[in-house]
Design an enzyme around this catalytic site. Structure first.
Site, PDB file in Angstrom:
ATOM      1  N   HIS A 114      -7.412  -5.109  10.114  1.00 46.39           N
ATOM      2  CA  HIS A 114      -7.147  -4.840   8.693  1.00 46.39           C
ATOM      3  C   HIS A 114      -5.839  -5.474   8.232  1.00 46.39           C
ATOM      4  O   HIS A 114      -4.933  -5.705   9.017  1.00 46.39           O
ATOM      5  CB  HIS A 114      -7.205  -3.337   8.365  1.00 46.39           C
ATOM      6  CG  HIS A 114      -6.041  -2.523   8.806  1.00 46.39           C
ATOM      7  ND1 HIS A 114      -6.166  -1.214   9.235  1.00 46.39           N
ATOM      8  CD2 HIS A 114      -4.710  -2.792   8.871  1.00 46.39           C
ATOM      9  CE1 HIS A 114      -4.973  -0.730   9.526  1.00 46.39           C
ATOM     10  NE2 HIS A 114      -4.080  -1.670   9.327  1.00 46.39           N
ATOM     11  N   GLU A 120      -9.897  -2.172   5.252  1.00 50.66           N
ATOM     12  CA  GLU A 120     -10.555  -1.928   6.524  1.00 50.66           C
ATOM     13  C   GLU A 120     -11.785  -2.828   6.672  1.00 50.66           C
ATOM     14  O   GLU A 120     -12.310  -3.324   5.663  1.00 50.66           O
ATOM     15  CB  GLU A 120     -10.986  -0.456   6.591  1.00 50.66           C
ATOM     16  CG  GLU A 120      -9.831   0.531   6.450  1.00 50.66           C
ATOM     17  CD  GLU A 120      -8.960   0.637   7.701  1.00 50.66           C
ATOM     18  OE1 GLU A 120      -8.987  -0.275   8.557  1.00 50.66           O
ATOM     19  OE2 GLU A 120      -8.235   1.626   7.820  1.00 50.66           O
ATOM     20  N   ASP A 130       0.805  -1.215   0.000  1.00 49.39           N
ATOM     21  CA  ASP A 130       0.000   0.000   0.000  1.00 49.39           C
ATOM     22  C   ASP A 130       0.839   1.267   0.000  1.00 49.39           C
ATOM     23  O   ASP A 130       2.050   1.239   0.229  1.00 49.39           O
ATOM     24  CB  ASP A 130      -0.980  -0.013   1.185  1.00 49.39           C
ATOM     25  CG  ASP A 130      -0.360  -0.557   2.471  1.00 49.39           C
ATOM     26  OD1 ASP A 130       0.878  -0.568   2.567  1.00 49.39           O
ATOM     27  OD2 ASP A 130      -1.104  -0.960   3.365  1.00 49.39           O
ATOM     28  N   ASN A 157      -7.832  -3.222  14.247  1.00 49.63           N
ATOM     29  CA  ASN A 157      -9.207  -3.586  13.853  1.00 49.63           C
ATOM     30  C   ASN A 157      -9.245  -4.794  12.913  1.00 49.63           C
ATOM     31  O   ASN A 157     -10.277  -5.093  12.337  1.00 49.63           O
ATOM     32  CB  ASN A 157      -9.896  -2.381  13.195  1.00 49.63           C
ATOM     33  CG  ASN A 157      -9.164  -1.909  11.947  1.00 49.63           C
ATOM     34  OD1 ASN A 157      -8.210  -2.533  11.509  1.00 49.63           O
ATOM     35  ND2 ASN A 157      -9.623  -0.810  11.368  1.00 49.63           N
TER      36      ASN A 157
HETATM   37  C1  F6R Z   1       1.286  -1.599   6.099  1.00 48.44           C
HETATM   38  C2  F6R Z   1       0.065  -2.339   6.228  1.00 48.44           C
HETATM   39  C3  F6R Z   1      -0.762  -2.321   7.466  1.00 48.44           C
HETATM   40  C4  F6R Z   1       0.059  -2.623   8.714  1.00 48.44           C
HETATM   41  C5  F6R Z   1      -0.822  -2.589   9.961  1.00 48.44           C
HETATM   42  C6  F6R Z   1      -0.034  -2.786  11.214  1.00 48.44           C
HETATM   43  O1  F6R Z   1       1.842  -1.774   4.821  1.00 48.44           O
HETATM   44  O2  F6R Z   1      -0.303  -2.964   5.286  1.00 48.44           O
HETATM   45  O3  F6R Z   1      -1.794  -3.257   7.338  1.00 48.44           O
HETATM   46  O4  F6R Z   1       0.662  -3.870   8.589  1.00 48.44           O
HETATM   47  O5  F6R Z   1      -1.477  -1.358  10.030  1.00 48.44           O
HETATM   48  O6  F6R Z   1       0.804  -1.705  11.400  1.00 48.44           O
HETATM   49  P1  F6R Z   1       1.952  -1.722  12.505  1.00 48.44           P
HETATM   50  O7  F6R Z   1       2.927  -2.758  12.084  1.00 48.44           O
HETATM   51  O8  F6R Z   1       2.543  -0.340  12.445  1.00 48.44           O
HETATM   52  O9  F6R Z   1       1.285  -2.033  13.784  1.00 48.44           O
END
Ligand code: F6R
Length: 255
Positions: free
Chosen positions: A137, A142, A66, A135
């Site tokens: 994701h 989401e 992303d 959450n």
């Molecule tokens: C980032 C991504 C997100 C993160 C998730 C956890 O490329 O795809 O899904 O993996 O938000 O983020 P952290 O590792 O910062 O807790």
């Protein structure tokens, strides 16, 4: 339950285990097409890979999950910048072999289509690395009523904006872009293998719902229950809400 679960003592051990699995994959297939993630969770892995000057990434390619809308690659808050800082500048992968969706592209719909096409024309992802949001994701997919398909533009939830503001934007939610481009959930599960990491108590709910709950787009990571080759590497805190935790810890020792 087809997913493998490895429960580690802490973040450090989680990073060591995933580093071993990455090195194994690279040695078995030097031309691996990686699917990579940003965020705080994979930093320990990237740090370790970056130090291993004996590893040869010159034949491999990588696609990130992303990117924020409108941020240019040289913007320090962009995921492109993050990946260069944390990993790509430290390993021998050439700039022409790593890709992220371009959130600053003029035509975002074409950008998304081209990104999916590029993944497909490179043979698809061999090993997809994922983190998980509080959450549930994955990527920026989401909770919703439907699993998303290909790469697409996403409205970030208030929870995700807050989580990311706390980590990367000095707590200021106004600075966090409100939309992002993300590989879709169904695109993510096309990867041949998936490794998903989680560390810390704040991930415990998302981890238990994804592993032991119903498969539902309301918890996007729950789709992984349907994939044949998923390994969860999670620390004790992230595993603390799993109902069958003791049984799983036993499994871990056997792995
Ligand atoms: C980032 C991504 C997100 C993160 C998730 C956890 O490329 O795809 O899904 O993996 O938000 O983020 P952290 O590792 O910062 O807790």
């Amino acid at each position: 339950m087809k997913n493998k679960i490895i429960i580690t003592k802490d973040y450090k051990e989680m990073s060591e285990v995933v580093t071993k699995l990455f090195i194994k994959q690279l040695l078995e297939k030097p031309s691996t097409v990686w699917g990579l993630a940003t965020g705080s969770t994979p930093v320990g892995l990237y740090e370790r890979l970056g130090k291993r000057k004996d590893l040869d990434f010159s034949k491999s390619k990588s696609f990130n999950l992303d990117e924020y809308e409108s941020l240019k690659p040289d913007d320090p808050q962009s995921y492109y910048y993050f990946m260069q800082e944390e990993l790509f500048s430290k390993i021998n992968i050439s700039e022409s072999n790593y890709f992220l969706p371009n959130g600053a592209a003029e035509d975002l719909v074409s950008e998304c289509k081209n990104y999916d096409f590029l993944i497909k024309s490179n043979g698809g992802i061999d090993l997809q690395l994922l983190g998980i949001g509080t959450n549930g994701h994955v990527g920026f997919n989401e909770p919703s009523n439907k699993f998303s398909d290909g790469t697409h533009l996403v409205d970030l939830t208030d929870q995700t904006i807050k989580d990311n503001a706390d980590k990367y934007f000095e707590g200021n939610t106004n600075l966090v872009p409100k939309r992002a481009l993300s590989m879709g959930t169904m695109q993510i599960v096309k990867a041949k293998k998936i490794i998903i990491l989680a560390s810390g108590k704040n991930k415990a709910w998302a981890v238990s719902e994804s592993i032991e709950g119903t498969v539902t787009p309301k918890v996007p990571a729950s789709i992984l229950q349907k994939h044949d080759d998923v390994t969860w590497i999670i620390d004790k805190a992230a595993a603390s809400k799993l109902k069958n935790r003791n049984k799983l810890e036993l499994t871990t020792k056997v792995l």
